[in-house]
Design a protein around this motif. Sequence first.
Motif: not given
Length: 101
Positions: A8-9, A27-29, A38-45, A56-62
């Motif tokens: 959460t940024l 938008k640029s960021l 390769g992050a999923a990003v959404a403005e959440t507040d 909110s930024v999500a990262l997934v890895g093994s």
Amino acid sequence: MAFICLLTLHLHFPDTGDLKGKRKQLKSLKDQLRRRFGAAVAETDHHDLWQRSTLSVALVGSERRTVEEGADAVRRFAEFKVGDGVRCDRAILSTEDLTGG
């Protein structure tokens, strides 16, 4: 097993004078976070505030270590782009944590 990191940024744009300016920077960021990490990003507040935003930024890895390193890189990149106006919270969970298995 996979690992998921949710960052959460909390962003502050002291030099932005209106919503249009904030949205341009956001938008640029967001585009760069998607492309570089390769992050999923959404403005959440704070959609309607011109100097604040929460992404909110999500990262997934093994591997946990890889996800932690990615989260550190995302934080550093956001600080580089926004400056001192960044606060970052993060949580890392495994698929086992999520499924209870």
